[in-house]
Design a protein around this motif. Structure first.
Motif, PDB file in Angstrom:
ATOM      1  N   ALA A  19       0.823  -1.227   0.000  1.00  0.00           N
ATOM      2  CA  ALA A  19       0.000   0.000   0.000  1.00  0.00           C
ATOM      3  C   ALA A  19       0.848   1.264   0.000  1.00  0.00           C
ATOM      4  O   ALA A  19       0.334   2.359  -0.293  1.00  0.00           O
ATOM      5  CB  ALA A  19      -0.928  -0.016   1.224  1.00  0.00           C
ATOM      6  N   THR A  20       2.119   1.128   0.300  1.00  0.00           N
ATOM      7  CA  THR A  20       3.014   2.298   0.297  1.00  0.00           C
ATOM      8  C   THR A  20       3.015   2.994  -1.059  1.00  0.00           C
ATOM      9  O   THR A  20       3.233   4.196  -1.156  1.00  0.00           O
ATOM     10  CB  THR A  20       4.453   1.851   0.635  1.00  0.00           C
ATOM     11  OG1 THR A  20       4.415   1.009   1.768  1.00  0.00           O
ATOM     12  CG2 THR A  20       5.346   3.034   0.921  1.00  0.00           C
ATOM     13  N   ILE A  21       2.750   2.211  -2.097  1.00  0.00           N
ATOM     14  CA  ILE A  21       2.793   2.767  -3.453  1.00  0.00           C
ATOM     15  C   ILE A  21       1.840   3.952  -3.613  1.00  0.00           C
ATOM     16  O   ILE A  21       2.151   4.928  -4.296  1.00  0.00           O
ATOM     17  CB  ILE A  21       2.497   1.658  -4.504  1.00  0.00           C
ATOM     18  CG1 ILE A  21       2.848   2.161  -5.908  1.00  0.00           C
ATOM     19  CG2 ILE A  21       1.058   1.189  -4.428  1.00  0.00           C
ATOM     20  CD1 ILE A  21       2.793   1.062  -6.960  1.00  0.00           C
TER      21      ILE A  21
ATOM     22  N   LEU B  28      -5.270   1.368   8.495  1.00  0.00           N
ATOM     23  CA  LEU B  28      -6.529   0.834   7.956  1.00  0.00           C
ATOM     24  C   LEU B  28      -6.313  -0.577   7.385  1.00  0.00           C
ATOM     25  O   LEU B  28      -6.878  -0.937   6.346  1.00  0.00           O
ATOM     26  CB  LEU B  28      -7.081   1.748   6.855  1.00  0.00           C
ATOM     27  CG  LEU B  28      -7.430   3.181   7.275  1.00  0.00           C
ATOM     28  CD1 LEU B  28      -7.863   4.007   6.068  1.00  0.00           C
ATOM     29  CD2 LEU B  28      -8.514   3.179   8.343  1.00  0.00           C
ATOM     30  N   GLY B  29      -5.465  -1.313   8.035  1.00  0.00           N
ATOM     31  CA  GLY B  29      -5.227  -2.693   7.614  1.00  0.00           C
ATOM     32  C   GLY B  29      -4.183  -2.846   6.537  1.00  0.00           C
ATOM     33  O   GLY B  29      -3.850  -3.972   6.151  1.00  0.00           O
ATOM     34  N   PHE B  30      -3.664  -1.700   6.040  1.00  0.00           N
ATOM     35  CA  PHE B  30      -2.635  -1.771   5.005  1.00  0.00           C
ATOM     36  C   PHE B  30      -1.260  -1.602   5.638  1.00  0.00           C
ATOM     37  O   PHE B  30      -1.095  -0.812   6.575  1.00  0.00           O
ATOM     38  CB  PHE B  30      -2.838  -0.666   3.963  1.00  0.00           C
ATOM     39  CG  PHE B  30      -4.117  -0.825   3.175  1.00  0.00           C
ATOM     40  CD1 PHE B  30      -4.240  -1.840   2.232  1.00  0.00           C
ATOM     41  CD2 PHE B  30      -5.193   0.034   3.369  1.00  0.00           C
ATOM     42  CE1 PHE B  30      -5.408  -1.981   1.501  1.00  0.00           C
ATOM     43  CE2 PHE B  30      -6.349  -0.109   2.648  1.00  0.00           C
ATOM     44  CZ  PHE B  30      -6.463  -1.134   1.706  1.00  0.00           C
TER      45      PHE B  30
END
Lengths: 179, 249
Positions: A19-21, B28-30
């Motif tokens: 998700a860092t992207i 948020l779960g990420f």
């Protein structure tokens, strides 16, 4: 909350993003926006203005060079013209001098001629006067001398002989008469 | 320091620098790579601060050293864009290329700092290399479609021979994006691996190869920023076409 774990455990492969992207994408877009909005425009403007300034300076330099060249050509032309004019003035002056010299020589010649003429006339007058006096004096003297030699007065014939001789002398040319 | 102590210190240094590992956090779960995000934010802040500081005092007269650096970069990018696309250059390409070069350069130069075990260069994480690549590739496609129309833009894939279209598609939409992003990532990531390997050396000799490698790392950082930017401009040039091509058709 923050933990340190192996990326391999999270994503099984570090070539795969997480998700860092999305955060990175947003961060990059923010940086791009800031540069696009606040940095590049004034920089481009300054660059353009400097290029325009440099271009203008180059044009000014070319103009100045052209003007200098034109001024030099004009100077050369005027110098040549002035030299030609000076030469023509010199020639005219020489011509004037020659003319004045010729006039003066002519005038001097005329003066010499006049003086010679006057001298000749005076000489002729003096000759005439001398002849007249000679006639008066030489006639009387020779008559008296003849009277003394012969011891008696000279007749009218003798006087006429003297007068005739004097008349011949008078009629003789001035040069020949002088010698 | 005894040999054991030196060896322990070396092993410790090697253990501290672990390429591919990240400080992570949950949101948020990420899972988020916090070190990459912080390093990216720092690099972005440095670039923005320098850019805005420079832009506030920008002058057409005698420029400051900082302005000279930015001007040199801008002039180089403008030259590349002008040579490749002429007047057909899409708006924003110059800004994109300048940002890419300066941002990647600063990110890469973070590797030269002795803080690699805390904040590794963000370009050593695919999470930064991929979005930059995606932005470039998508923007190139959009610019190509806008400049030449969708039919001609995609029809270009079948030229000069239609049977080469699959190869062209793989090149355009797979090989280029992957190579563009992974070239940058691989070079910087390999720099981290090299530092961790150098860290295994004894402390009394470690400084020499480490210093040499850091210097070389700076060179690599500049080269990679240059390559990424240059390729971006080239991709745009291919998609948009030059003035000469447009005039020929």
């Amino acid at each position: 909350m923050t933990t340190r774990v192996l990326a391999a455990e999270e994503t099984t492969n570090f070539l795969l993003p997480n998700a860092t992207i999305f955060v990175e994408f947003v961060l990059f877009l923010i940086v791009l926006f800031v540069l696009y909005r606040y940095v590049v425009p004034p920089l481009s403007r300054a660059l353009d203005e400097r290029q325009a300034m440099v271009r203008k300076q180059v044009q000014d330099k070319e103009l100045a060079t052209r003007t200098l060249q034109q001024a030099r050509e004009r100077y050369e032309a005027e110098l040549a013209e002035a030299r030609a004019e000076a030469a023509s003035i010199r020639d005219a002056a020489r011509a004037d001098a020659a003319r004045v010299r010729a006039e003066l020589r002519e005038q001097a010649d005329r003066e010499v001629e006049r003086i010679q003429s006057e001298g000749g006339k005076q000489l002729a007058d003096a000759h005439t006067e001398t002849t007249r006096r000679l006639r008066e004096d030489v006639g009387g003297l020779s008559t008296r001398l003849a009277e003394r030699i012969i011891g008696e007065p000279v007749t009218e014939d003798g006087r006429s002989t003297v007068d005739r001789f004097l008349a011949e002398v008078e009629q003789a040319p001035a040069g020949g008469g002088g010698s | 320091m005894t040999n054991d102590a030196v060896q322990k210190a070396g092993v410790l240094a090697a253990e501290e620098i672990t390429p591919g590992e990240h400080w992570t956090g949950e949101f948020l779960g990420f899972t988020l790579n916090l070190d990459t995000i912080i390093a990216t934010a720092i690099a972005g802040a440095i670039l923005c601060a320098l850019g805005i500081y420079m832009a506030r005092g920008v002058t057409r007269g005698r420029p400051t050293k900082l302005q000279v650096v930015f001007e040199a970069l801008t002039a180089w990018v403008q030259g590349q864009v002008r040579d490749g696309m002429g007047l057909r250059a899409p708006s924003g390409v110059v800004s994109l290329a300048i940002t890419l070069f300066a941002f990647i350069l600063i990110c890469n130069l973070l590797a030269a700092l002795p803080s690699e075990h805390v904040l590794p260069p963000p370009t050593a994480d695919v999470n930064l290399a991929y979005p930059m690549m995606l932005l470039v590739i998508v923007w190139v496609q959009v610019a190509g479609i806008r400049a030449r129309g969708a039919k001609k833009h995609f029809g270009h894939l079948t030229e000069p021979y239609a049977f080469l279209a699959p190869s062209e598609i793989i090149t355009q939409y797979f090989a280029r994006p992957v190579s563009l992003s992974l070239r940058l990532w691989g070079n910087i990531f390999a720099g981290g691996i090299m530092v961790s390997i150098i860290g295994l050396l004894p402390a009394y000799i470690l400084w020499a190869p480490n210093a040499a490698w850091k210097l070389f790392d700076i060179f690599i950082g500049v080269i990679q920023a240059l390559i990424f930017t240059l390729l971006t401009v080239i991709y745009f040039s291919e998609a948009v076409g030059s003035d000469e091509e447009a005039a020929a058709h």
